[in-house]
Design a protein around this motif. Structure first.
Motif, PDB file in Angstrom:
ATOM      1  N   TRP A 176      58.119  19.509 -26.568  1.00 11.82           N
ATOM      2  CA  TRP A 176      58.984  20.684 -26.679  1.00 11.82           C
ATOM      3  C   TRP A 176      58.307  21.906 -26.069  1.00 11.82           C
ATOM      4  N   ARG A 196      58.506  22.054 -22.291  1.00  6.83           N
ATOM      5  CA  ARG A 196      59.811  22.378 -21.700  1.00  6.83           C
ATOM      6  C   ARG A 196      59.885  23.855 -21.349  1.00  6.83           C
ATOM      7  N   VAL A 197      60.514  24.133 -20.254  1.00  5.78           N
ATOM      8  CA  VAL A 197      60.711  25.518 -19.852  1.00  5.78           C
ATOM      9  C   VAL A 197      61.916  26.105 -20.588  1.00  5.78           C
ATOM     10  N   ASP A 198      62.960  25.317 -20.656  1.00  7.12           N
ATOM     11  CA  ASP A 198      64.213  25.758 -21.269  1.00  7.12           C
ATOM     12  C   ASP A 198      64.226  25.385 -22.755  1.00  7.12           C
ATOM     13  N   HIS A 199      64.383  26.376 -23.621  1.00  6.34           N
ATOM     14  CA  HIS A 199      64.461  26.125 -25.062  1.00  6.34           C
ATOM     15  C   HIS A 199      65.763  26.618 -25.679  1.00  6.34           C
ATOM     16  N   HIS A 200      66.583  27.314 -24.908  1.00  2.00           N
ATOM     17  CA  HIS A 200      67.730  27.992 -25.500  1.00  2.00           C
ATOM     18  C   HIS A 200      69.079  27.453 -25.053  1.00  2.00           C
ATOM     19  N   SER A 201      69.119  26.629 -24.050  1.00  3.67           N
ATOM     20  CA  SER A 201      70.414  26.129 -23.573  1.00  3.67           C
ATOM     21  C   SER A 201      70.946  25.040 -24.506  1.00  3.67           C
ATOM     22  N   TYR A 230      71.820  22.126 -23.597  1.00  4.54           N
ATOM     23  CA  TYR A 230      71.150  20.887 -23.213  1.00  4.54           C
ATOM     24  C   TYR A 230      69.798  20.745 -23.931  1.00  4.54           C
ATOM     25  N   ALA A 231      69.035  21.817 -23.998  1.00  2.00           N
ATOM     26  CA  ALA A 231      67.739  21.790 -24.677  1.00  2.00           C
ATOM     27  C   ALA A 231      67.911  21.508 -26.170  1.00  2.00           C
ATOM     28  N   HIS A 232      68.921  22.116 -26.776  1.00  2.00           N
ATOM     29  CA  HIS A 232      69.172  21.879 -28.200  1.00  2.00           C
ATOM     30  C   HIS A 232      69.590  20.424 -28.462  1.00  2.00           C
ATOM     31  N   LYS A 273      57.557  28.657 -29.192  1.00  2.00           N
ATOM     32  CA  LYS A 273      58.065  29.526 -28.102  1.00  2.00           C
ATOM     33  C   LYS A 273      59.149  30.380 -28.572  1.00  2.00           C
TER      34      LYS A 273
END
Length: 184
Positions: A67, A70-75, A77-79, A184
């Motif tokens: 986790w 990962r760069v993306d934590h808020h989209s 898809y990330a969730h 993050k």
């Protein structure tokens, strides 16, 4: 045979081994089935405790590192990825808990089966020998009561352990979810 097995394994002393063998003999064949179910249940319990204390911290650390990487934590898809990881971890945490619960439910039933078979033995002795000799009925009565007692004791211990394991798994799942949210 049972005493030889227990002595060769060195699990218990000879006094305990002879007492256990005597208890098993007095309880009849149903008590042996109950003992086998109890052994399987405790093996599953030990497996769960080892997983929770040794393997799950590794899984938690690995998921945390994935986790964090990962760069993306808020989209959305990330969730969804995080929810998938949490679901897999939860499945692994609760593995075999249902089987333990089923075995715990079976323990008193096996004890009652022992009671029924023991009472059939008592009635058979009474029918063939008459009801005036209590010594003839004593073995049937022990055959009837020992499995019931053993089934109830095993069920009580199993219910307690199952409840504790379930709570531990729930707590670990919540901790994992919180750790993945706080990074993050």
């Amino acid at each position: 045979m049972e005493q030889v097995l227990l002595n060769t394994l060195g699990l218990i002393s000879e006094d305990w081994a002879s007492t256990l063998v005597s208890f098993m003999h007095q309880g009849g064949p149903i008590l042996r089935w109950l003992a086998a179910a109890v052994v399987v249940c405790w093996l599953l319990i030990i497996e769960r405790v080892l997983y929770i204390t040794i393997e799950f911290p590794k899984v938690k650390a690995q998921l945390g590192a994935q986790w964090q990487a990962r760069v993306d934590h808020h989209s959305w898809y990330a969730h969804q990825i995080r929810q998938g990881w949490l679901a897999q971890a939860d499945t692994q945490l609760h593995k075999n808990l249902s089987m333990i619960k089923v075995l715990v439910a079976i323990f008193p039933m096996l004890g009652l089966l022992g009671t029924v078979t023991g009472m059939i033995t008592v009635f058979d002795v009474m029918a063939t020998q008459g009801s005036s000799n209590p010594k003839l009925m004593a073995s049937g009565i022990s055959l009837a009561t020992l499995p019931t007692m053993a089934g109830m004791v095993a069920a009580l211990a199993g219910m307690f352990i199952h409840a504790r394991l379930s709570k531990m798994c729930e707590r670990k799942a919540i901790q994992l979810e919180q750790s993945l949210r706080s990074q993050k």
